[in-house]
Design a protein around this motif. Structure first.
Motif, mmCIF file in Angstrom:
data_model
loop_
_atom_site.group_PDB
_atom_site.id
_atom_site.type_symbol
_atom_site.label_atom_id
_atom_site.label_comp_id
_atom_site.label_asym_id
_atom_site.label_seq_id
_atom_site.Cartn_x
_atom_site.Cartn_y
_atom_site.Cartn_z
ATOM 1 N N CYS A 99 0.810 -1.223 0.000
ATOM 2 C CA CYS A 99 0.000 0.000 0.000
ATOM 3 C C CYS A 99 0.841 1.269 0.000
ATOM 4 N N ILE A 100 0.501 2.206 -0.885
ATOM 5 C CA ILE A 100 1.175 3.501 -0.908
ATOM 6 C C ILE A 100 0.266 4.600 -0.340
ATOM 7 N N ARG A 101 -0.793 4.203 0.360
ATOM 8 C CA ARG A 101 -1.641 5.135 1.103
ATOM 9 C C ARG A 101 -2.240 6.223 0.219
ATOM 10 N N CYS A 102 -2.728 5.803 -0.946
ATOM 11 C CA CYS A 102 -3.284 6.799 -1.866
ATOM 12 C C CYS A 102 -4.726 7.129 -1.509
ATOM 13 N N SER A 103 -5.394 6.188 -0.870
ATOM 14 C CA SER A 103 -6.795 6.302 -0.436
ATOM 15 C C SER A 103 -7.828 6.145 -1.558
ATOM 16 N N ALA A 104 -7.399 5.711 -2.723
ATOM 17 C CA ALA A 104 -8.371 5.472 -3.803
ATOM 18 C C ALA A 104 -9.407 4.427 -3.386
ATOM 19 N N CYS A 105 -8.968 3.430 -2.626
ATOM 20 C CA CYS A 105 -9.904 2.373 -2.225
ATOM 21 C C CYS A 105 -10.993 2.908 -1.302
ATOM 22 N N ILE A 162 -8.546 -0.586 2.913
ATOM 23 C CA ILE A 162 -7.167 -0.881 3.338
ATOM 24 C C ILE A 162 -7.117 -1.038 4.851
ATOM 25 N N CYS A 180 -6.935 0.019 -6.988
ATOM 26 C CA CYS A 180 -5.680 0.060 -6.223
ATOM 27 C C CYS A 180 -4.477 0.139 -7.168
ATOM 28 N N PRO A 181 -3.644 1.192 -7.025
ATOM 29 C CA PRO A 181 -2.525 1.379 -7.954
ATOM 30 C C PRO A 181 -1.438 0.311 -7.816
ATOM 31 N N VAL A 182 -1.419 -0.411 -6.700
ATOM 32 C CA VAL A 182 -0.428 -1.479 -6.551
ATOM 33 C C VAL A 182 -1.121 -2.848 -6.497
ATOM 34 N N ILE A 240 -3.501 -4.425 -4.878
ATOM 35 C CA ILE A 240 -3.752 -5.251 -3.694
ATOM 36 C C ILE A 240 -5.143 -5.864 -3.849
ATOM 37 N N ILE A 262 -7.779 -6.731 -2.294
ATOM 38 C CA ILE A 262 -8.337 -6.529 -0.954
ATOM 39 C C ILE A 262 -9.407 -7.568 -0.617
#
Ligand code: SF4
Lengths: 258, 481
Positions: B318-324, B347, B380-382, B384, B386
């Motif tokens: 997680c890069i903590r983008c908050s898109a999720c 997340i 999720c940009p990476v 994950i 979820i």
């Protein structure tokens, strides 16, 4: 090609018209469908609620039952998603390489109904007639797990007489989520409330989807509100034909298709 | 993790309360819809978005596979560039290190850049106990701090507040801790930002110690990266004499060139911008320029436990983008506080139980705080998965409860598994259900006893049909399969 129907325990028990409609459509297209009676459940309820161990025998039963077929079709996006995405995980939990190998052979041959029609059998016009105002909800697992894309819509567009209306915010979850609807009933109801609002905004008389569990959820809320909107599985619309259609629309939900 | 959220009831109860807060519902629906559509536009511009996601996933997985190597390399490079590296096993150790470092400077106040790691450790609480004032300088973080509130979103911690509420907080609280807001402050974004700017300016110019997190830490060069929008980060990172950065061990990336991938993924996913306004990158200390003392505190706090879990560890990408959060239909309706952690939304539902364990009621309930709709995985940009981790953690919750007196749910699940274990047992159950169904007039069931009342409180239930599919098959097709 040997096609087996996986009715799914839920449709088998609660919505038998749907697997019957699958049989109707496939036979109309000239295919023979087999129903291996040993089948029961894909294990979705157990896996999604955290009872993976209890799902092990169900996965084994599934792979044993369907091992000999070229294609296995199920009228449920979420059950197909469970088989294709999670049966291998359950086999891992079981620590059984034999089961893992069996899953690897069977799972890729399991298709959601619209996938079988469009991708495997190469048809979009199944000869259906359904002169009603319909809107389509693309259930989450069909849309995001199986990525069925516009296959169901292509099938619906080919139905004669249909008045197909786009559902606003269609991709948003209806809030069913299996035991989520009970465990987090308040959030679930808040979600279905918005879905119902969008369905009613279309003015459709029929809400269609590829999964009866989601339809039971949205339909339950529509029915509570006496919204005057019926729910119908995609297969049942595709099974409807000119003489039969007029009959079918008058019968209640619990009556079998004539 | 932070103590301030402890005592949060299980998610369903916390959510029930949040759902009744009409102001919260309106604020969240508006804010998440706005960010969602901004993101969709800038992501749609990139024909290679899926390749970027795959690259982000692959890079993070490589880091996680060789985390030990990259962390040691990072330590060497930071040290060689004049910084000092500290290792913290858990939140308490991280806080102790920071408190000691601040005390050693003789200062009693610090300025902070928004940082999830220090939220996670509740560093502000630890500093306060030690008599050190920590001033949050990110606008939303300032609103939360002045409002004696908890963050409810990773990127926009005050997303649950609207302008009218923010104006009231500024008027009531700013004067108590520094420059007051003008008494005629209107509830206009520009005026509110100006009031915050004036309030913070004094603190920036006075502070001798800055505390930050980092979005990325480059092993190859020892460089740290902070991306932000307001310029407060740039001030905190450059003006003070001492800079302390508290960073989770999973934030390391192998090479400087890898930033190419993440600096495309992060802003588009996060704020819906092509590039964020400020990107600060620094390496150790530079004589005569910026802070002359730099400390990097590397925090584990449950991360290695997650790393040991083959399914769960993907949460560490997680890069903590908050898109999720912004696409989550559950988060959109409940807001962040119901998740009982600084990491809310999807997340949070997979990270918090891994970092904190699954003992408390709230932590046990988090993996179930999802309909598994998969919208989070899609953005999720990476990459994950979820839902996969949620399902996995549900099994851990269930397995942890096994062995004692079985719950009603466990008994129900066991008997369902027994019934599904053989088609003949399923058939008997279907016959019983069909007979039961005849008790109802055709149509729908409006009321069922608990726990099914949870369903029928708001939704009708279908009546089981008189004939199951398999009974029809046998009746019409005979013994043919
Ligand atoms: S899980 Fe993915 S989408 Fe959610 S905050 Fe982390 S990187 Fe962003």
């Amino acid at each position: 090609m040997r096609i087996a129907l996986f009715a799914t325990c839920f449709n088998d028990t609660m919505f038998p018209d749907t697997p019957r409609a699958v049989v109707t459509v496939l036979e109309r297209l000239g295919h023979t469908v087999e129903f291996p009676v040993e089948q029961t459940c894909c294990g979705q309820l157990h896996v999604n609620t955290g009872y993976q161990r209890e799902a092990i025998p169900l996965v084994r039963l599934f792979t044993d039952t369907f091992a000999g077929y070229d294609a296995i079709v199920a009228p449920s996006g979420s059950c197909v998603g469970m088989v294709r995405e999670y049966h291998s995980r359950v086999a891992e939990v079981a620590g059984d390489p034999g089961l893992a190998a069996a899953v690897a052979r069977v799972a890729p041959r399991v298709y959601e109904f619209s996938e079988l029609l469009v991708d495997v059998l190469g048809v979009t016009d199944v000869g259906a007639y359904f002169p009603h105002r319909v809107t389509y909800h693309p259930t989450c697992h069909s849309l995001r797990m199986l990525k069925v894309g516009d296959r169901p819509l292509r099938l619906l567009r080919a139905v004669r007489g249909i008045d197909l209306i786009e559902l606003p915010a269609a991709a948003e979850c209806c809030g069913f989520g299996g035991t989520f609807a009970l465990k987090n009933a308040d959030v679930s109801v808040a979600m279905v409330g918005d879905k119902v609002r969008h369905v009613r905004d279309t003015g459709a008389e029929v809400l269609c989807a590829g999964d009866n569990s989601c339809l039971m959820h949205i339909g339950g809320a529509l029915s509570r509100l006496r919204a005057g909107v019926r729910t119908l599985h995609l297969a049942e619309i595709l099974a409807a034909t000119e003489p039969a259609a007029a009959d079918h629309v008058q019968v209640s939900d619990v009556e079998p298709i004539r | 993790m932070t103590a301030t959220f402890l005592g949060t009831p299980a998610f369903p109860e916390a959510a029930k309360r949040a759902l009744q807060d009409t102001q919260l519902r309106a604020n969240l629906a508006h804010a998440t819809a706005t960010i969602r559509s901004k993101r969709a536009v800038v992501v749609g511009e990139r024909p290679d978005w899926e390749e970027l996601r795959l690259a982000g996933e692959a890079l993070k997985d490589q880091v996680l596979r060789h985390l030990d190597t990259y962390l040691v390399q990072l330590e060497e490079k930071v040290t060689a560039a004049g910084g000092t590296v500290h290792w913290a096993r858990d939140a308490a150790e991280a806080n102790r290190i920071v408190v000691d470092l601040v005390r050693a400077t003789g200062e009693t106040e610090v300025v902070k850049v928004k940082s999830m790691a220090t939220q996670e450790t509740d560093l502000n609480g630890a500093l306060e106990t030690a008599g050190i004032s920590a001033w949050e300088t990110d606008l939303a973080e300032l609103i939360v701090q002045l409002g004696h509130d908890q963050p409810s979103h990773i990127l926009v911690p005050a997303i649950h507040r609207n302008r009218a509420e923010i104006r009231e907080i500024f008027l009531a609280e700013m004067g108590k801790v520094g420059e007051p807001a003008p008494p005629d402050l209107p509830a206009e974004p520009r005026a509110l930002a100006e009031a915050a700017r004036r309030h913070l300016r004094q603190k920036f110019l006075r502070a001798k110690v800055g505390i930050s997190g980092a979005n990325f830490a480059v092993a190859e060069t020892g460089s740290l990266v902070v991306v932000e929008s307001e310029g407060n980060g740039r001030m905190c990172l450059t003006l003070p004499e001492t800079l302390i950065s508290v960073v989770g061990i999973e934030k390391v990336v192998p090479t400087f060139a890898d930033l190419e991938v993440f600096l495309q993924l992060l802003p588009r996913s996060s704020t819906g911008e092509r590039m964020n306004p400020y990107t600060s990158i620094w390496t150790g200390v530079t004589p005569g320029d910026g802070p002359q003392a730099f400390h990097l505190v590397l925090v584990d706090n449950g991360r290695t436990t997650s790393l040991a879990d083959p399914v769960g560890r993907q949460a560490l990408r997680c890069i903590r983008c908050s898109a999720c959060l912004n696409v989550c239909p559950v988060y959109e309706r409940t807001g962040g506080h119901a998740y009982g952690s600084v990491y809310p939304g999807p997340i949070g539902a997979i990270l918090t139980p891994q970092l904190r364990g699954i003992e408390s009621e709230i932590d046990k309930s988090l993996p179930y705080a999802s309909s598994l709709c998969g919208a989070c995985f899609e953005v999720c940009p990476v990459r994950i998965d979820i839902p996969e981790v949620l399902v996995h953690l549900r099994a851990r919750v269930v397995d942890a409860e096994r062995g004692g007196v079985p719950s009603a749910e466990e008994l129900a699940m066991r008997s369902a598994a027994w019934m599904f274990g053989d088609h003949r047992r399923l058939e008997s159950a279907q016959r019983a259900a069909g007979l039961g169904g005849r008790l109802f007039r055709r149509g729908r069931i409006g009321r069922l006893p608990f726990p099914f009342s949870k369903w029928t409180d708001a939704r009708d239930a279908p009546v089981p049909p008189a004939e199951s599919f398999r009974a029809w098959w046998r009746r019409t097709r005979g013994t043919r399969r």
